[in-house]
Enzyme design. Structure first.
Site, PDB file in Angstrom:
ATOM      1  N   HIS A 131       9.750  -4.460 -47.032  1.00 47.06           N
ATOM      2  CA  HIS A 131      10.319  -3.355 -45.939  1.00 47.06           C
ATOM      3  C   HIS A 131      10.965  -2.329 -46.946  1.00 47.06           C
ATOM      4  O   HIS A 131      11.476  -2.606 -47.840  1.00 47.06           O
ATOM      5  CB  HIS A 131      10.729  -3.747 -44.912  1.00 47.06           C
ATOM      6  CG  HIS A 131      11.933  -4.553 -45.166  1.00 47.06           C
ATOM      7  ND1 HIS A 131      11.855  -5.936 -45.225  1.00 47.06           N
ATOM      8  CD2 HIS A 131      13.099  -4.403 -45.381  1.00 47.06           C
ATOM      9  CE1 HIS A 131      12.711  -6.522 -45.274  1.00 47.06           C
ATOM     10  NE2 HIS A 131      13.717  -5.929 -45.410  1.00 47.06           N
ATOM     11  N   ARG A 161      14.254 -11.075 -57.265  1.00 52.31           N
ATOM     12  CA  ARG A 161      13.998 -12.092 -56.304  1.00 52.31           C
ATOM     13  C   ARG A 161      13.224 -11.385 -55.185  1.00 52.31           C
ATOM     14  O   ARG A 161      13.679 -10.148 -54.944  1.00 52.31           O
ATOM     15  CB  ARG A 161      15.257 -12.472 -55.567  1.00 52.31           C
ATOM     16  CG  ARG A 161      15.133 -13.568 -54.422  1.00 52.31           C
ATOM     17  CD  ARG A 161      16.193 -14.073 -53.658  1.00 52.31           C
ATOM     18  NE  ARG A 161      16.809 -13.149 -52.721  1.00 52.31           N
ATOM     19  CZ  ARG A 161      17.558 -13.418 -51.710  1.00 52.31           C
ATOM     20  NH1 ARG A 161      17.648 -14.794 -51.459  1.00 52.31           N
ATOM     21  NH2 ARG A 161      17.917 -12.808 -50.882  1.00 52.31           N
ATOM     22  N   ASP A 195      12.332 -10.624 -51.931  1.00 55.54           N
ATOM     23  CA  ASP A 195      12.871 -11.044 -50.625  1.00 55.54           C
ATOM     24  C   ASP A 195      11.763 -10.735 -49.506  1.00 55.54           C
ATOM     25  O   ASP A 195      10.982  -9.622 -49.809  1.00 55.54           O
ATOM     26  CB  ASP A 195      14.144 -10.101 -50.371  1.00 55.54           C
ATOM     27  CG  ASP A 195      15.030 -10.787 -49.224  1.00 55.54           C
ATOM     28  OD1 ASP A 195      15.776 -11.434 -49.181  1.00 55.54           O
ATOM     29  OD2 ASP A 195      14.663  -9.955 -48.033  1.00 55.54           O
ATOM     30  N   GLU A 243      11.182 -15.242 -52.570  1.00 54.55           N
ATOM     31  CA  GLU A 243      12.155 -16.029 -51.395  1.00 54.55           C
ATOM     32  C   GLU A 243      11.193 -16.118 -50.101  1.00 54.55           C
ATOM     33  O   GLU A 243      10.856 -15.069 -49.489  1.00 54.55           O
ATOM     34  CB  GLU A 243      13.119 -15.043 -51.012  1.00 54.55           C
ATOM     35  CG  GLU A 243      14.281 -15.648 -50.294  1.00 54.55           C
ATOM     36  CD  GLU A 243      14.295 -14.869 -48.903  1.00 54.55           C
ATOM     37  OE1 GLU A 243      15.003 -15.167 -48.125  1.00 54.55           O
ATOM     38  OE2 GLU A 243      13.155 -14.166 -48.336  1.00 54.55           O
ATOM     39  N   HIS A 251      24.085 -16.018 -48.337  1.00 55.88           N
ATOM     40  CA  HIS A 251      24.633 -14.845 -47.256  1.00 55.88           C
ATOM     41  C   HIS A 251      24.055 -15.225 -46.039  1.00 55.88           C
ATOM     42  O   HIS A 251      24.581 -14.073 -44.892  1.00 55.88           O
ATOM     43  CB  HIS A 251      24.402 -13.399 -47.804  1.00 55.88           C
ATOM     44  CG  HIS A 251      22.775 -13.227 -48.120  1.00 55.88           C
ATOM     45  ND1 HIS A 251      22.058 -13.862 -48.807  1.00 55.88           N
ATOM     46  CD2 HIS A 251      21.869 -12.525 -47.358  1.00 55.88           C
ATOM     47  CE1 HIS A 251      20.774 -13.482 -49.021  1.00 55.88           C
ATOM     48  NE2 HIS A 251      20.562 -12.707 -47.680  1.00 55.88           N
ATOM     49  N   ASP A 306      15.587 -25.229 -31.651  1.00 53.21           N
ATOM     50  CA  ASP A 306      15.025 -24.170 -31.872  1.00 53.21           C
ATOM     51  C   ASP A 306      16.221 -23.458 -33.090  1.00 53.21           C
ATOM     52  O   ASP A 306      16.530 -22.349 -33.079  1.00 53.21           O
ATOM     53  CB  ASP A 306      15.173 -23.082 -30.725  1.00 53.21           C
ATOM     54  CG  ASP A 306      16.567 -22.910 -30.234  1.00 53.21           C
ATOM     55  OD1 ASP A 306      17.328 -23.704 -30.593  1.00 53.21           O
ATOM     56  OD2 ASP A 306      16.706 -22.112 -29.179  1.00 53.21           O
ATOM     57  N   VAL A 307      16.687 -24.186 -33.841  1.00 55.86           N
ATOM     58  CA  VAL A 307      17.822 -23.590 -34.804  1.00 55.86           C
ATOM     59  C   VAL A 307      17.028 -23.205 -36.170  1.00 55.86           C
ATOM     60  O   VAL A 307      16.442 -24.036 -36.735  1.00 55.86           O
ATOM     61  CB  VAL A 307      18.835 -25.020 -34.947  1.00 55.86           C
ATOM     62  CG1 VAL A 307      19.999 -24.258 -36.223  1.00 55.86           C
ATOM     63  CG2 VAL A 307      19.557 -25.319 -33.985  1.00 55.86           C
ATOM     64  N   HIS A 308      17.421 -22.010 -36.384  1.00 55.70           N
ATOM     65  CA  HIS A 308      16.776 -21.499 -37.546  1.00 55.70           C
ATOM     66  C   HIS A 308      17.847 -21.758 -38.616  1.00 55.70           C
ATOM     67  O   HIS A 308      17.388 -21.906 -39.951  1.00 55.70           O
ATOM     68  CB  HIS A 308      16.462 -19.942 -37.368  1.00 55.70           C
ATOM     69  CG  HIS A 308      16.088 -19.060 -38.460  1.00 55.70           C
ATOM     70  ND1 HIS A 308      15.012 -19.612 -39.422  1.00 55.70           N
ATOM     71  CD2 HIS A 308      16.718 -18.138 -39.142  1.00 55.70           C
ATOM     72  CE1 HIS A 308      14.698 -18.749 -40.222  1.00 55.70           C
ATOM     73  NE2 HIS A 308      15.848 -17.846 -40.319  1.00 55.70           N
ATOM     74  N   GLN A 309      18.967 -21.400 -38.519  1.00 56.85           N
ATOM     75  CA  GLN A 309      19.943 -21.460 -39.629  1.00 56.85           C
ATOM     76  C   GLN A 309      21.225 -21.985 -39.172  1.00 56.85           C
ATOM     77  O   GLN A 309      21.673 -21.416 -38.027  1.00 56.85           O
ATOM     78  CB  GLN A 309      20.079 -20.300 -40.584  1.00 56.85           C
ATOM     79  CG  GLN A 309      18.710 -20.067 -41.069  1.00 56.85           C
ATOM     80  CD  GLN A 309      18.832 -18.784 -42.085  1.00 56.85           C
ATOM     81  OE1 GLN A 309      19.788 -17.699 -41.869  1.00 56.85           O
ATOM     82  NE2 GLN A 309      18.105 -18.394 -43.055  1.00 56.85           N
ATOM     83  N   ARG A 365      26.552 -14.222 -39.121  1.00 52.94           N
ATOM     84  CA  ARG A 365      26.529 -14.168 -40.571  1.00 52.94           C
ATOM     85  C   ARG A 365      27.865 -13.953 -41.263  1.00 52.94           C
ATOM     86  O   ARG A 365      27.941 -14.289 -42.403  1.00 52.94           O
ATOM     87  CB  ARG A 365      25.280 -13.459 -41.063  1.00 52.94           C
ATOM     88  CG  ARG A 365      23.962 -14.122 -40.635  1.00 52.94           C
ATOM     89  CD  ARG A 365      22.503 -13.403 -41.392  1.00 52.94           C
ATOM     90  NE  ARG A 365      22.805 -11.975 -40.830  1.00 52.94           N
ATOM     91  CZ  ARG A 365      21.842 -11.245 -41.361  1.00 52.94           C
ATOM     92  NH1 ARG A 365      20.927 -11.347 -41.979  1.00 52.94           N
ATOM     93  NH2 ARG A 365      21.974  -9.830 -40.844  1.00 52.94           N
TER      94      ARG A 365
END
Length: 489
Positions: A88, A196, A198, A239, A296, A343-346, A400
């Site tokens: 994007h 990278r 992304d 990534e 990050h 449902d934990v993504h991070q 974050r």
């Protein structure tokens, strides 16, 4: 150009002193022998959101951070890694702004994915969308064209706003390929050595699929961009946050991959005082990886760890992390949650804080990271043993920000006085300089409450010994006189 098997730093352009010039000064003054593997500078380009991850262009550096000359100067002494958001570009980019003005008659219209490129009549179908791995409630946004007053629906995988700030690029378009070619020429000219890719997992949009890592089409694109990068002497690092089997497929295709499994696995190891999952994982992972503990975003859980974790056990571990001040990002698509709803993504936190601000546990985790095969990356907050920045989260409302504190030069110098930081720097130097790390890796048999890893090359050998009950860490090694030495980490 080959990636160096030495430690790299990950930093924002403004998070170590405020801009690129100061970053360079800080690197030369304090870390000239530390990050011999290179510096990953998170997006320094003009951006309209997501702390740099909604870039307007890759041909300019945001003047608030400095200039391409600053990047080039850092690149004289350190291999520089930058991101290319292949999926994007910003809504504020000149390309999409022209599209907003003129619609289909814009010279840039073909860069974007209008919905008629997906559905023949341009009308989205709910049944197709329900199969997709969504990062926002709908995979498209609606924009009004100024000249005609008509509405256009355009694909937008990411973005917290509606309509989104991050507009997907059509990687099948010749115009997009020309644009990427221009970006790589510019990277090469300014001393960038690694790029990278992304969000590369989202680039293929195909009905009937999750629209995530769609095979075999994604390999056609990766082969094309690999050839482009190689022609400029640039290495690529795709990534992809996905089930680990997808990472392994990338590795089979010869790509560098990220070890997104290690951060959670080490957390589990140190919280539950058991080497079992770590050893099982280390026995069959590809070696050509970039390793990390912190970044990050957060510690990856789902989908990266699917098949490697038991959801009820994972819930307990997540609860410990929450008690230690972490916050969570969650999976949106019902279809991609665990059967029991996990449902934990991070897990978002500083790695130092999630290990309870325990110097020994933190250094033991870093020692394992440095002994595991791969190129180790250390995030700047982790380098300085930074703690959870709860105030920044309250102030911004962005979870974050807990691990994105901007350090002033004074704060950096203050952090360097901490014993834990000095011990970490010593460990990094050993990892960079000791010859055995270029040799053969072994996992030594040990009781469940210990970790024993080793490297051997010709007459050099080093072994890592960790007692998980106390988190005490020893490195034994053969010195240049052939004597066995022991060093407490």
């Amino acid at each position: 150009m080959a990636v160096k098997n030495q430690v790299q730093l990950i930093t924002y352009p403004d998070s170590m002193g405020g801009d690129l010039k100061t970053l360079h000064e800080v690197l030369v003054k304090h870390f000239s022998k530390t990050f011999q593997g290179g510096i990953h500078i998170l997006p320094p380009f003009p951006s309209s959101g997501d702390r740099g991850f909604a870039p307007l262009t890759y041909l300019e550096i945001d003047p608030a951070f400095g200039s391409w000359e600053d990047i080039r100067a850092i690149g004289e002494e350190f291999d520089v890694l930058v991101d290319l958001m292949v999926n994007h570009i910003s809504r504020q980019s000149k390309y999409f702004q022209d599209f907003l003005e003129k619609g289909r008659s814009s010279e840039y219209a073909d860069l974007f994915i209008t919905l008629d490129k997906i559905w023949a009549d341009g009308e989205p179908v709910e049944e197709d969308i329900s199969k997709m791995f969504l990062r926002r409630p709908l995979p498209y946004s609606t924009y009004k064209i100024k000249e005609t007053g008509e509405e256009e629906k355009v694909w937008t995988t990411f973005g917290k706003t509606d309509p989104s700030e991050q507009i997907d690029l059509d990687i099948h378009s010749d115009q997009v390929k020309q644009l990427f070619t221009q970006f790589f020429e510019n990277f090469s000219k300014h001393n960038v050595k690694i790029v990278r890719l992304d969000a590369v997992g989202y680039i293929i949009k195909k009905l009937g699929t999750s629209c995530f890592f769609v095979e075999p089409e994604i390999y056609d694109f990766l082969d094309w961009i690999m050839e482009l990068a190689s022609s400029h002497g640039i290495e690529l690092l795709p990534e992809v946050h996905a089930h680990y089997s997808i990472q392994y497929k990338l590795a089979e295709h010869g790509f560098w991959i990220y070890d997104f499994i290690l951060p959670y696995t080490l957390l589990d190891t140190f919280i539950n005082k058991s080497n079992e999952k770590l050893y099982r994982y280390l026995k069959n992972r590809p070696a050509k990886q970039f390793t990390m503990l912190d970044c990050h975003d957060g510690i990856p859980v789902k989908p990266d760890m699917d098949g490697l974790i038991d959801p009820p056990e994972a819930r307990k571990l997540v609860d410990v992390c929450l008690e230690r001040g972490s916050n969570l990002s969650l999976i949106l698509s019902e279809e991609h949650k665990s059967e029991d709803g996990f449902d934990v993504h991070q897990i978002r936190c500083s790695y130092y804080s999630v290990l309870n601000n325990d110097d020994d546990a933190y250094l033991a985790a870093r020692a394992v990271q440095f002994f595991v095969p791969g190129v180790p990356q250390v995030y700047y907050v982790g380098l300085l043993a930074g703690e959870n920045d709860v105030e920044a989260v309250k102030k911004s409302g962005e979870g974050r920000e807990i691990n994105r504190h901007n350090f002033t030069v004074d704060e950096i110098e203050e952090s360097l006085q901490k014993d834990v930081v000095q011990r970490l720097l010593k460990l990094i130097r050993f990892r960079n300089e000791y010859e055995a790390f270029q040799g053969e890796f072994s996992i030594e048999e040990s009781p469940e409450n210990e970790i024993r890893l080793s490297w051997k090359k010709e007459n050099t050998w080093c072994g890592l010994f960790i007692d998980l009950n106390t988190n005490k860490t020893l490195i034994r090694y053969i010195d240049d006189k052939g004597m066995e030495k022991e060093s407490v980490v």
